[in-house]
Scaffold this motif. Structure first.
Motif, PDB file in Angstrom:
ATOM      1  N   MET A   1       0.837  -1.181   0.000  1.00  0.00           N
ATOM      2  CA  MET A   1       0.000   0.000   0.000  1.00  0.00           C
ATOM      3  C   MET A   1       0.884   1.247   0.000  1.00  0.00           C
ATOM      4  O   MET A   1       1.819   1.363   0.782  1.00  0.00           O
ATOM      5  N   VAL A   2       0.568   2.168  -0.876  1.00  0.00           N
ATOM      6  CA  VAL A   2       1.312   3.420  -0.994  1.00  0.00           C
ATOM      7  C   VAL A   2       0.998   4.308   0.202  1.00  0.00           C
ATOM      8  O   VAL A   2      -0.146   4.416   0.642  1.00  0.00           O
ATOM      9  N   TYR A   3       2.048   4.946   0.741  1.00  0.00           N
ATOM     10  CA  TYR A   3       1.869   5.861   1.868  1.00  0.00           C
ATOM     11  C   TYR A   3       2.605   7.158   1.563  1.00  0.00           C
ATOM     12  O   TYR A   3       3.767   7.134   1.172  1.00  0.00           O
ATOM     13  N   LEU A   4       1.912   8.291   1.748  1.00  0.00           N
ATOM     14  CA  LEU A   4       2.520   9.606   1.569  1.00  0.00           C
ATOM     15  C   LEU A   4       2.411  10.396   2.861  1.00  0.00           C
ATOM     16  O   LEU A   4       1.397  10.336   3.548  1.00  0.00           O
ATOM     17  N   ASN A   5       3.465  11.152   3.152  1.00  0.00           N
ATOM     18  CA  ASN A   5       3.469  12.029   4.314  1.00  0.00           C
ATOM     19  C   ASN A   5       3.840  13.434   3.837  1.00  0.00           C
ATOM     20  O   ASN A   5       4.939  13.639   3.314  1.00  0.00           O
ATOM     21  N   LEU A   6       2.913  14.396   4.015  1.00  0.00           N
ATOM     22  CA  LEU A   6       3.181  15.776   3.625  1.00  0.00           C
ATOM     23  C   LEU A   6       4.234  16.365   4.551  1.00  0.00           C
ATOM     24  O   LEU A   6       4.028  16.477   5.755  1.00  0.00           O
ATOM     25  N   GLN A   7       5.385  16.738   3.976  1.00  0.00           N
ATOM     26  CA  GLN A   7       6.482  17.291   4.771  1.00  0.00           C
ATOM     27  C   GLN A   7       6.527  18.804   4.734  1.00  0.00           C
ATOM     28  O   GLN A   7       6.972  19.441   5.681  1.00  0.00           O
ATOM     29  N   HIS A   8       6.098  19.375   3.605  1.00  0.00           N
ATOM     30  CA  HIS A   8       6.167  20.831   3.455  1.00  0.00           C
ATOM     31  C   HIS A   8       5.128  21.271   2.439  1.00  0.00           C
ATOM     32  O   HIS A   8       4.925  20.613   1.420  1.00  0.00           O
ATOM     33  N   GLN A   9       4.483  22.389   2.739  1.00  0.00           N
ATOM     34  CA  GLN A   9       3.503  22.964   1.816  1.00  0.00           C
ATOM     35  C   GLN A   9       3.798  24.446   1.680  1.00  0.00           C
ATOM     36  O   GLN A   9       4.106  25.122   2.663  1.00  0.00           O
ATOM     37  N   VAL A  10       3.724  24.950   0.452  1.00  0.00           N
ATOM     38  CA  VAL A  10       3.986  26.361   0.189  1.00  0.00           C
ATOM     39  C   VAL A  10       3.136  26.799  -1.003  1.00  0.00           C
ATOM     40  O   VAL A  10       2.757  25.982  -1.842  1.00  0.00           O
ATOM     41  N   SER A  90      -1.811  12.485  -2.954  1.00  0.00           N
ATOM     42  CA  SER A  90      -1.182  13.800  -2.833  1.00  0.00           C
ATOM     43  C   SER A  90      -2.180  14.917  -3.155  1.00  0.00           C
ATOM     44  O   SER A  90      -2.184  15.965  -2.500  1.00  0.00           O
ATOM     45  N   TYR A  91      -3.054  14.688  -4.127  1.00  0.00           N
ATOM     46  CA  TYR A  91      -4.103  15.677  -4.423  1.00  0.00           C
ATOM     47  C   TYR A  91      -5.016  15.840  -3.210  1.00  0.00           C
ATOM     48  O   TYR A  91      -5.315  16.965  -2.795  1.00  0.00           O
ATOM     49  N   ASN A  92      -5.452  14.727  -2.648  1.00  0.00           N
ATOM     50  CA  ASN A  92      -6.361  14.788  -1.498  1.00  0.00           C
ATOM     51  C   ASN A  92      -5.730  15.472  -0.289  1.00  0.00           C
ATOM     52  O   ASN A  92      -6.432  16.129   0.489  1.00  0.00           O
ATOM     53  N   LEU A  93      -4.422  15.346  -0.126  1.00  0.00           N
ATOM     54  CA  LEU A  93      -3.728  15.997   0.987  1.00  0.00           C
ATOM     55  C   LEU A  93      -3.445  17.473   0.727  1.00  0.00           C
ATOM     56  O   LEU A  93      -3.469  18.287   1.651  1.00  0.00           O
ATOM     57  N   LEU A  94      -3.185  17.837  -0.519  1.00  0.00           N
ATOM     58  CA  LEU A  94      -2.841  19.219  -0.855  1.00  0.00           C
ATOM     59  C   LEU A  94      -4.067  20.106  -1.071  1.00  0.00           C
ATOM     60  O   LEU A  94      -4.045  21.299  -0.764  1.00  0.00           O
TER      61      LEU A  94
END
Length: 133
Positions: A1-10, A90-94
């Motif tokens: 299962m793919v896992y993403l962790n948002l580290q930085h947003q700008v 990544s879309y859902n998190l951003l």
């Protein structure tokens, strides 16, 4: 299962243009573009979401454009299908960051909050292009 962790947003770009009279009704249309680039052997990715909202008949009356970037740590991306899943994640998190910025901008301009809708991305609609060097 793919896992993403948002580290930085700008936010890379933010534009707002309002040229309306009090009480004027607007009919707006919304468009977006979204892409993801993978780096460091697919252990990181950079997602870019650009959302634009314009008045349908005369964009000079109202337009807002926000381009948000997210940098993610990625785990278990081993195939193009995994990248498609990461694309959706990544879309859902951003998206909420971009949605909130657009709402905040319209409130700051003295308008009601503009709440854009999240796109319903489907795996079959995503194309993966490998980096060409």
């Amino acid at each position: 299962m793919v896992y993403l962790n948002l580290q930085h947003q700008v936010f890379k770009e933010i534009h707002l243009s309002v040229n309306i009279q009090k009480g004027m009704k607007l009919e707006v249309e919304s468009t977006f573009s979204f892409n993801v680039n993978y780096v460091e052997n697919d252990t990181k990715c950079i997602a870019c979401l650009k959302q634009e909202i314009k008045e349908k008949t005369d964009p000079s009356k109202f337009s807002v454009s926000v381009e948000g970037l997210g940098i993610f740590a990625c785990e278990d991306i081993n195939s193009p299908e995994d990248k498609k899943q990461a694309h959706i994640q990544s879309y859902n998190l951003l998206f909420p960051y971009v949605q909130n910025m657009i709402s905040s901008l319209t409130i700051s301009a003295g308008l009601p909050p503009l709440m854009i809708k999240m796109a319903n991305m489907k795996v079959e609609d995503i194309s993966i292009e490998e980096n060409k060097l």
